[in-house]
Write a protein that holds these residues in place. Structure first.
Motif, PDB file in Angstrom:
ATOM      1  N   VAL A  78     -11.057  36.009  74.965  1.00  0.00           N
ATOM      2  CA  VAL A  78     -11.801  37.257  74.738  1.00  0.00           C
ATOM      3  C   VAL A  78     -11.266  38.391  75.594  1.00  0.00           C
ATOM      4  CG1 VAL A  78     -13.893  36.083  74.014  1.00  0.00           C
ATOM      5  CG2 VAL A  78     -13.555  36.588  76.438  1.00  0.00           C
ATOM      6  N   LYS A  79     -10.235  38.087  76.416  1.00  0.00           N
ATOM      7  CA  LYS A  79      -9.570  39.114  77.236  1.00  0.00           C
ATOM      8  C   LYS A  79     -10.558  39.790  78.192  1.00  0.00           C
ATOM      9  CE  LYS A  79      -6.259  39.989  73.535  1.00  0.00           C
ATOM     10  NZ  LYS A  79      -6.876  39.030  72.602  1.00  0.00           N
ATOM     11  N   LEU A  80     -11.375  38.966  78.854  1.00  0.00           N
ATOM     12  CA  LEU A  80     -12.343  39.454  79.834  1.00  0.00           C
ATOM     13  C   LEU A  80     -11.740  39.278  81.226  1.00  0.00           C
ATOM     14  CD1 LEU A  80     -15.253  40.594  79.928  1.00  0.00           C
ATOM     15  CD2 LEU A  80     -16.030  38.273  80.371  1.00  0.00           C
ATOM     16  N   VAL A  81     -11.474  40.393  81.899  1.00  0.00           N
ATOM     17  CA  VAL A  81     -10.793  40.386  83.191  1.00  0.00           C
ATOM     18  C   VAL A  81     -11.805  40.724  84.280  1.00  0.00           C
ATOM     19  CG1 VAL A  81      -8.962  41.432  84.572  1.00  0.00           C
ATOM     20  CG2 VAL A  81      -8.616  41.047  82.127  1.00  0.00           C
ATOM     21  N   VAL A  82     -11.924  39.822  85.254  1.00  0.00           N
ATOM     22  CA  VAL A  82     -12.837  40.035  86.380  1.00  0.00           C
ATOM     23  C   VAL A  82     -12.089  40.786  87.467  1.00  0.00           C
ATOM     24  CG1 VAL A  82     -14.348  38.954  88.065  1.00  0.00           C
ATOM     25  CG2 VAL A  82     -14.065  37.924  85.803  1.00  0.00           C
ATOM     26  N   ALA A  83     -12.643  41.911  87.909  1.00  0.00           N
ATOM     27  CA  ALA A  83     -11.988  42.740  88.919  1.00  0.00           C
ATOM     28  C   ALA A  83     -11.796  41.955  90.212  1.00  0.00           C
ATOM     29  CB  ALA A  83     -12.813  43.995  89.181  1.00  0.00           C
ATOM     30  N   GLY A  84     -10.556  41.993  90.742  1.00  0.00           N
ATOM     31  CA  GLY A  84     -10.249  41.321  91.989  1.00  0.00           C
ATOM     32  C   GLY A  84      -9.854  39.868  91.846  1.00  0.00           C
ATOM     33  N   GLN A  85      -9.926  39.315  90.641  1.00  0.00           N
ATOM     34  CA  GLN A  85      -9.569  37.917  90.420  1.00  0.00           C
ATOM     35  C   GLN A  85      -8.346  37.818  89.511  1.00  0.00           C
ATOM     36  OE1 GLN A  85     -12.878  35.541  89.091  1.00  0.00           O
ATOM     37  NE2 GLN A  85     -14.250  36.281  90.689  1.00  0.00           N
ATOM     38  N   GLU A  86      -7.561  36.752  89.722  1.00  0.00           N
ATOM     39  CA  GLU A  86      -6.324  36.578  88.971  1.00  0.00           C
ATOM     40  C   GLU A  86      -6.587  36.180  87.518  1.00  0.00           C
ATOM     41  OE1 GLU A  86      -3.942  33.785  91.100  1.00  0.00           O
ATOM     42  OE2 GLU A  86      -3.146  35.302  92.475  1.00  0.00           O
ATOM     43  N   THR A  87      -5.771  36.718  86.641  1.00  0.00           N
ATOM     44  CA  THR A  87      -5.822  36.400  85.209  1.00  0.00           C
ATOM     45  C   THR A  87      -4.429  35.981  84.757  1.00  0.00           C
ATOM     46  OG1 THR A  87      -7.589  38.006  84.837  1.00  0.00           O
ATOM     47  CG2 THR A  87      -6.348  37.277  82.912  1.00  0.00           C
ATOM     48  N   GLU A  88      -4.363  34.901  84.001  1.00  0.00           N
ATOM     49  CA  GLU A  88      -3.075  34.389  83.555  1.00  0.00           C
ATOM     50  C   GLU A  88      -2.770  34.856  82.133  1.00  0.00           C
ATOM     51  OE1 GLU A  88      -0.619  30.153  83.144  1.00  0.00           O
ATOM     52  OE2 GLU A  88      -2.800  30.161  83.326  1.00  0.00           O
ATOM     53  N   LEU A  89      -1.518  35.251  81.945  1.00  0.00           N
ATOM     54  CA  LEU A  89      -1.040  35.701  80.642  1.00  0.00           C
ATOM     55  C   LEU A  89       0.316  35.046  80.399  1.00  0.00           C
ATOM     56  CD1 LEU A  89      -1.344  37.630  78.183  1.00  0.00           C
ATOM     57  CD2 LEU A  89      -0.263  39.396  79.556  1.00  0.00           C
ATOM     58  N   LEU A  90       0.472  34.410  79.246  1.00  0.00           N
ATOM     59  CA  LEU A  90       1.736  33.769  78.897  1.00  0.00           C
ATOM     60  C   LEU A  90       2.518  34.665  77.942  1.00  0.00           C
ATOM     61  CD1 LEU A  90       0.698  30.041  78.330  1.00  0.00           C
ATOM     62  CD2 LEU A  90       1.669  31.101  80.381  1.00  0.00           C
ATOM     63  N   VAL A  91       3.813  34.822  78.240  1.00  0.00           N
ATOM     64  CA  VAL A  91       4.690  35.664  77.435  1.00  0.00           C
ATOM     65  C   VAL A  91       5.714  34.770  76.751  1.00  0.00           C
ATOM     66  CG1 VAL A  91       6.267  37.622  77.432  1.00  0.00           C
ATOM     67  CG2 VAL A  91       4.399  37.528  79.099  1.00  0.00           C
ATOM     68  N   GLY A  92       5.724  34.807  75.436  1.00  0.00           N
ATOM     69  CA  GLY A  92       6.702  34.049  74.670  1.00  0.00           C
ATOM     70  C   GLY A  92       7.829  34.946  74.197  1.00  0.00           C
ATOM     71  N   LEU A  93       9.071  34.515  74.429  1.00  0.00           N
ATOM     72  CA  LEU A  93      10.246  35.295  74.017  1.00  0.00           C
ATOM     73  C   LEU A  93      11.084  34.455  73.060  1.00  0.00           C
ATOM     74  CD1 LEU A  93      12.437  37.626  76.110  1.00  0.00           C
ATOM     75  CD2 LEU A  93      13.560  35.826  74.783  1.00  0.00           C
ATOM     76  N   LYS A  94      11.432  35.027  71.923  1.00  0.00           N
ATOM     77  CA  LYS A  94      12.241  34.353  70.905  1.00  0.00           C
ATOM     78  C   LYS A  94      13.550  35.102  70.735  1.00  0.00           C
ATOM     79  CE  LYS A  94      12.005  32.660  66.145  1.00  0.00           C
ATOM     80  NZ  LYS A  94      11.174  32.610  64.907  1.00  0.00           N
ATOM     81  N   ASN A  95      14.639  34.406  70.987  1.00  0.00           N
ATOM     82  CA  ASN A  95      15.961  35.010  70.909  1.00  0.00           C
ATOM     83  C   ASN A  95      16.628  34.616  69.591  1.00  0.00           C
ATOM     84  OD1 ASN A  95      18.449  36.162  71.359  1.00  0.00           O
ATOM     85  ND2 ASN A  95      19.117  34.659  72.895  1.00  0.00           N
ATOM     86  N   GLU A  96      16.660  35.544  68.663  1.00  0.00           N
ATOM     87  CA  GLU A  96      17.309  35.316  67.378  1.00  0.00           C
ATOM     88  C   GLU A  96      18.668  35.999  67.303  1.00  0.00           C
ATOM     89  OE1 GLU A  96      14.513  36.603  64.446  1.00  0.00           O
ATOM     90  OE2 GLU A  96      13.402  34.710  64.485  1.00  0.00           O
ATOM     91  N   GLY A  97      19.155  36.456  68.457  1.00  0.00           N
ATOM     92  CA  GLY A  97      20.466  37.100  68.492  1.00  0.00           C
ATOM     93  C   GLY A  97      21.588  36.088  68.632  1.00  0.00           C
ATOM     94  N   GLU A  98      22.769  36.609  68.888  1.00  0.00           N
ATOM     95  CA  GLU A  98      23.954  35.755  69.004  1.00  0.00           C
ATOM     96  C   GLU A  98      24.338  35.494  70.455  1.00  0.00           C
ATOM     97  OE1 GLU A  98      26.975  37.689  66.783  1.00  0.00           O
ATOM     98  OE2 GLU A  98      26.002  37.343  64.818  1.00  0.00           O
ATOM     99  N   GLN A  99      23.715  36.187  71.400  1.00  0.00           N
ATOM    100  CA  GLN A  99      24.061  36.037  72.802  1.00  0.00           C
ATOM    101  C   GLN A  99      22.840  35.608  73.602  1.00  0.00           C
ATOM    102  OE1 GLN A  99      25.683  40.090  73.235  1.00  0.00           O
ATOM    103  NE2 GLN A  99      27.666  39.145  73.739  1.00  0.00           N
ATOM    104  N   SER A 100      23.099  35.066  74.800  1.00  0.00           N
ATOM    105  CA  SER A 100      22.009  34.627  75.667  1.00  0.00           C
ATOM    106  C   SER A 100      21.285  35.829  76.260  1.00  0.00           C
ATOM    107  CB  SER A 100      22.561  33.744  76.790  1.00  0.00           C
ATOM    108  OG  SER A 100      23.137  32.563  76.252  1.00  0.00           O
TER     109      SER A 100
END
Length: 260
Positions: A78-100
Protein backbone atom coordinates in the motif's frame (compact mmCIF):
# COMPACT_ATOMS: atom_id res chain seq x y z
CA UNK A 1 -39.20 14.81 2.54
CA UNK A 2 -36.74 17.04 0.63
CA UNK A 3 -34.16 16.59 3.38
CA UNK A 4 -34.57 12.82 3.25
CA UNK A 5 -34.01 12.83 -0.52
CA UNK A 6 -30.91 14.98 -0.11
CA UNK A 7 -29.44 12.65 2.52
CA UNK A 8 -30.33 9.63 0.39
CA UNK A 9 -28.51 11.14 -2.59
CA UNK A 10 -25.49 11.91 -0.39
CA UNK A 11 -25.42 8.32 0.84
CA UNK A 12 -25.51 6.95 -2.71
CA UNK A 13 -22.64 9.27 -3.60
CA UNK A 14 -20.57 8.05 -0.64
CA UNK A 15 -21.28 4.42 -1.46
CA UNK A 16 -20.28 4.88 -5.10
CA UNK A 17 -17.10 6.66 -4.01
CA UNK A 18 -16.25 3.76 -1.72
CA UNK A 19 -16.78 1.32 -4.61
CA UNK A 20 -14.44 3.24 -6.91
CA UNK A 21 -11.82 3.45 -4.15
CA UNK A 22 -11.95 -0.32 -3.75
CA UNK A 23 -11.67 -0.80 -7.54
CA UNK A 24 -8.70 1.56 -7.76
CA UNK A 25 -7.03 -0.13 -4.83
CA UNK A 26 -7.59 -3.58 -6.36
CA UNK A 27 -6.10 -2.36 -9.64
CA UNK A 28 -3.09 -0.97 -7.77
CA UNK A 29 -2.64 -4.25 -5.91
CA UNK A 30 -2.84 -6.15 -9.20
CA UNK A 31 -0.13 -3.94 -10.72
CA UNK A 32 2.03 -4.45 -7.61
CA UNK A 33 1.59 -8.23 -7.87
CA UNK A 34 2.65 -8.16 -11.52
CA UNK A 35 5.75 -6.15 -10.67
CA UNK A 36 6.53 -8.49 -7.77
CA UNK A 37 6.41 -11.49 -10.10
CA UNK A 38 8.86 -9.81 -12.47
CA UNK A 39 11.24 -8.87 -9.66
CA UNK A 40 10.97 -12.36 -8.15
CA UNK A 41 12.22 -13.85 -11.42
CA UNK A 42 15.40 -11.76 -11.41
CA UNK A 43 18.79 -12.74 -10.01
CA UNK A 44 20.62 -10.60 -7.45
CA UNK A 45 24.02 -9.53 -8.67
CA UNK A 46 26.77 -7.22 -7.46
CA UNK A 47 27.89 -6.14 -4.03
CA UNK A 48 26.33 -3.37 -1.99
CA UNK A 49 28.98 -0.84 -0.96
CA UNK A 50 27.05 1.61 1.20
CA UNK A 51 25.57 5.07 1.33
CA UNK A 52 27.18 7.77 -0.73
CA UNK A 53 26.79 11.53 -0.65
CA UNK A 54 27.48 11.97 -4.37
CA UNK A 55 24.57 13.60 -6.20
CA UNK A 56 24.00 11.29 -9.16
CA UNK A 57 20.77 13.11 -10.03
CA UNK A 58 22.65 16.27 -11.03
CA UNK A 59 23.68 14.69 -14.35
CA UNK A 60 20.14 14.11 -15.65
CA UNK A 61 21.31 11.27 -17.86
CA UNK A 62 19.13 9.67 -20.50
CA UNK A 63 17.97 6.03 -20.34
CA UNK A 64 19.83 3.55 -22.51
CA UNK A 65 17.95 1.70 -25.28
CA UNK A 66 16.95 -1.82 -24.30
CA UNK A 67 17.22 -1.25 -20.54
CA UNK A 68 13.95 -1.49 -18.62
CA UNK A 69 13.31 -1.08 -14.91
CA UNK A 70 10.51 -1.97 -12.52
CA UNK A 71 10.07 -1.60 -8.77
CA UNK A 72 8.02 -3.10 -5.97
CA UNK A 73 7.52 -2.56 -2.24
CA UNK A 74 7.90 -6.21 -1.10
CA UNK A 75 6.63 -5.73 2.46
CA UNK A 76 4.48 -2.69 1.88
CA UNK A 77 2.07 -3.02 -1.09
CA UNK A 78 0.00 0.00 0.00
CA UNK A 79 3.13 2.20 -0.07
CA UNK A 80 2.65 3.43 3.51
CA UNK A 81 5.89 5.02 4.73
CA UNK A 82 6.40 5.66 8.45
CA UNK A 83 8.43 8.81 9.08
CA UNK A 84 11.85 8.04 10.56
CA UNK A 85 11.67 4.31 9.83
CA UNK A 86 13.34 2.36 7.03
CA UNK A 87 11.34 1.21 4.02
CA UNK A 88 12.56 -1.39 1.56
CA UNK A 89 12.13 -1.04 -2.19
CA UNK A 90 13.31 -3.59 -4.76
CA UNK A 91 14.46 -2.40 -8.18
CA UNK A 92 14.38 -4.83 -11.08
CA UNK A 93 16.55 -4.12 -14.12
CA UNK A 94 16.17 -5.98 -17.43
CA UNK A 95 18.96 -5.69 -19.97
CA UNK A 96 17.70 -6.40 -23.48
CA UNK A 97 20.66 -4.69 -25.12
CA UNK A 98 23.77 -6.19 -26.65
CA UNK A 99 26.26 -4.99 -24.02
CA UNK A 100 26.65 -5.45 -20.27
CA UNK A 101 25.23 -2.87 -17.89
CA UNK A 102 27.29 -1.77 -14.91
CA UNK A 103 24.96 -0.53 -12.15
CA UNK A 104 26.54 2.31 -10.19
CA UNK A 105 23.94 3.48 -7.65
CA UNK A 106 20.29 3.85 -6.70
CA UNK A 107 18.89 7.04 -5.19
CA UNK A 108 15.54 8.77 -4.66
CA UNK A 109 13.97 12.05 -3.61
CA UNK A 110 10.69 13.25 -2.13
CA UNK A 111 8.69 16.04 -3.76
CA UNK A 112 5.41 17.86 -3.30
CA UNK A 113 2.68 16.07 -5.30
CA UNK A 114 1.40 19.19 -7.06
CA UNK A 115 4.83 20.50 -8.09
CA UNK A 116 7.92 18.31 -8.58
CA UNK A 117 10.10 21.39 -8.61
CA UNK A 118 9.45 21.69 -4.86
CA UNK A 119 12.01 19.29 -3.37
CA UNK A 120 11.12 18.05 0.11
CA UNK A 121 14.03 15.71 0.84
CA UNK A 122 16.93 14.03 -0.92
CA UNK A 123 17.07 10.43 0.26
CA UNK A 124 20.16 8.28 0.69
CA UNK A 125 22.25 7.04 -2.24
CA UNK A 126 23.08 3.34 -2.31
CA UNK A 127 26.21 2.53 -4.33
CA UNK A 128 27.14 -0.86 -5.81
CA UNK A 129 30.45 -2.42 -6.78
CA UNK A 130 30.87 -4.97 -9.58
CA UNK A 131 27.11 -4.96 -10.22
CA UNK A 132 27.22 -6.03 -13.83
CA UNK A 133 24.12 -7.19 -15.71
CA UNK A 134 24.90 -9.12 -18.88
CA UNK A 135 22.86 -8.92 -22.05
CA UNK A 136 19.45 -10.66 -21.90
CA UNK A 137 19.73 -10.93 -18.09
CA UNK A 138 17.56 -9.52 -15.31
CA UNK A 139 18.81 -8.43 -11.90
CA UNK A 140 17.34 -7.11 -8.64
CA UNK A 141 18.85 -4.36 -6.50
CA UNK A 142 17.55 -3.48 -3.01
CA UNK A 143 17.05 0.14 -2.01
CA UNK A 144 16.37 1.04 1.62
CA UNK A 145 15.38 4.59 2.47
CA UNK A 146 13.87 6.55 5.34
CA UNK A 147 12.11 9.90 5.20
CA UNK A 148 12.78 12.42 7.92
CA UNK A 149 11.02 11.77 11.22
CA UNK A 150 10.09 15.47 11.23
CA UNK A 151 8.26 15.22 7.90
CA UNK A 152 4.59 16.13 8.28
CA UNK A 153 2.20 13.23 7.53
CA UNK A 154 0.52 13.40 4.16
CA UNK A 155 0.79 12.42 0.52
CA UNK A 156 4.08 13.00 -1.28
CA UNK A 157 5.67 11.98 -4.58
CA UNK A 158 8.66 9.65 -4.55
CA UNK A 159 11.03 9.70 -7.52
CA UNK A 160 13.51 6.82 -7.65
CA UNK A 161 16.41 6.62 -10.11
CA UNK A 162 18.98 3.94 -10.93
CA UNK A 163 22.30 5.06 -12.45
CA UNK A 164 24.34 2.71 -14.63
CA UNK A 165 27.08 2.71 -17.23
CA UNK A 166 27.51 1.09 -20.65
CA UNK A 167 31.02 1.35 -22.09
CA UNK A 168 31.78 3.92 -19.37
CA UNK A 169 28.93 6.07 -20.65
CA UNK A 170 26.52 7.06 -17.82
CA UNK A 171 22.76 6.47 -18.12
CA UNK A 172 19.85 6.49 -15.75
CA UNK A 173 16.27 5.16 -15.55
CA UNK A 174 13.45 6.34 -13.34
CA UNK A 175 12.16 3.14 -11.75
CA UNK A 176 9.49 4.76 -9.58
CA UNK A 177 7.58 8.02 -9.96
CA UNK A 178 4.43 7.92 -7.86
CA UNK A 179 2.80 8.81 -4.59
CA UNK A 180 3.51 7.51 -1.10
CA UNK A 181 1.55 8.04 2.11
CA UNK A 182 3.74 9.29 4.97
CA UNK A 183 2.43 8.68 8.49
CA UNK A 184 3.72 9.24 12.01
CA UNK A 185 5.10 6.35 14.01
CA UNK A 186 2.15 4.70 15.77
CA UNK A 187 -0.39 6.66 13.71
CA UNK A 188 -1.35 4.16 11.04
CA UNK A 189 -4.86 5.48 10.43
CA UNK A 190 -5.28 5.60 6.68
CA UNK A 191 -7.47 7.89 4.60
CA UNK A 192 -9.64 4.92 3.65
CA UNK A 193 -10.33 4.14 7.31
CA UNK A 194 -11.42 7.73 7.94
CA UNK A 195 -13.69 7.58 4.89
CA UNK A 196 -15.36 4.35 5.98
CA UNK A 197 -15.96 5.72 9.49
CA UNK A 198 -17.51 8.87 8.00
CA UNK A 199 -19.69 6.74 5.75
CA UNK A 200 -20.94 4.71 8.73
CA UNK A 201 -21.80 7.88 10.65
CA UNK A 202 -23.67 9.28 7.62
CA UNK A 203 -25.73 6.09 7.37
CA UNK A 204 -26.62 6.25 11.06
CA UNK A 205 -27.74 9.88 10.70
CA UNK A 206 -29.84 8.99 7.66
CA UNK A 207 -31.48 6.11 9.52
CA UNK A 208 -32.29 8.37 12.48
CA UNK A 209 -33.88 10.99 10.24
CA UNK A 210 -35.97 8.35 8.48
CA UNK A 211 -37.26 6.93 11.79
CA UNK A 212 -38.07 10.43 13.04
CA UNK A 213 -40.02 11.24 9.87
CA UNK A 214 -42.01 8.03 10.11
CA UNK A 215 -42.94 8.71 13.75
CA UNK A 216 -44.04 12.26 12.96
CA UNK A 217 -46.19 11.05 10.06
CA UNK A 218 -47.85 8.39 12.24
CA UNK A 219 -48.53 10.93 15.00
CA UNK A 220 -50.24 13.34 12.59
CA UNK A 221 -52.53 10.61 11.23
CA UNK A 222 -53.77 9.64 14.72
CA UNK A 223 -54.63 13.25 15.57
CA UNK A 224 -56.76 13.87 12.48
CA UNK A 225 -60.46 13.80 13.59
CA UNK A 226 -63.19 15.44 11.48
CA UNK A 227 -65.37 17.85 13.51
CA UNK A 228 -68.48 19.94 12.65
CA UNK A 229 -69.66 23.02 14.45
CA UNK A 230 -73.29 23.06 15.75
CA UNK A 231 -74.31 26.41 17.21
CA UNK A 232 -71.80 27.29 19.89
CA UNK A 233 -70.79 23.62 20.44
CA UNK A 234 -68.50 21.32 18.55
CA UNK A 235 -69.93 17.83 18.14
CA UNK A 236 -68.17 14.84 16.71
CA UNK A 237 -69.64 14.15 13.24
CA UNK A 238 -69.73 10.42 13.79
CA UNK A 239 -71.62 10.92 17.10
CA UNK A 240 -74.18 13.26 15.41
CA UNK A 241 -74.86 10.70 12.69
CA UNK A 242 -75.38 7.90 15.23
CA UNK A 243 -77.99 9.96 17.23
CA UNK A 244 -79.88 11.18 14.15
CA UNK A 245 -83.66 10.84 14.68
CA UNK A 246 -83.52 10.08 18.40
CA UNK A 247 -85.12 12.04 21.26
CA UNK A 248 -81.78 13.65 21.96
CA UNK A 249 -81.53 15.31 18.56
CA UNK A 250 -85.19 16.38 18.68
CA UNK A 251 -84.71 18.10 22.03
CA UNK A 252 -81.62 19.85 20.73
CA UNK A 253 -83.57 21.12 17.71
CA UNK A 254 -86.42 22.48 19.88
CA UNK A 255 -83.92 24.31 22.10
CA UNK A 256 -82.40 25.95 19.08
CA UNK A 257 -85.86 27.06 17.84
CA UNK A 258 -86.71 28.64 21.23
CA UNK A 259 -83.43 30.56 21.21
CA UNK A 260 -84.24 31.98 17.78
Amino acid sequence: MAKIRAYFFLTLLLLSSSFFIQVARSQSDADSDADAELVAETVKEGEYVGDDTHDFGAGNYNPAPGVETVSVFPKNPVKLVVAGQETELLVGLKNEGEQSVNVVAVHASVHLPFDHRMLVQNLSVMSFNNASVAASVQATFPYIFAVSKFLQPGTFDLVGTIVYEIDQQPYQNTFYNGTIEVTEAGGLVSVETVFLVSLGLALLVLLGLWVRTQLQSLSKKTKKITKVEVGTRTVDASMDEWLQGTAYTQSQSSKLKKKK
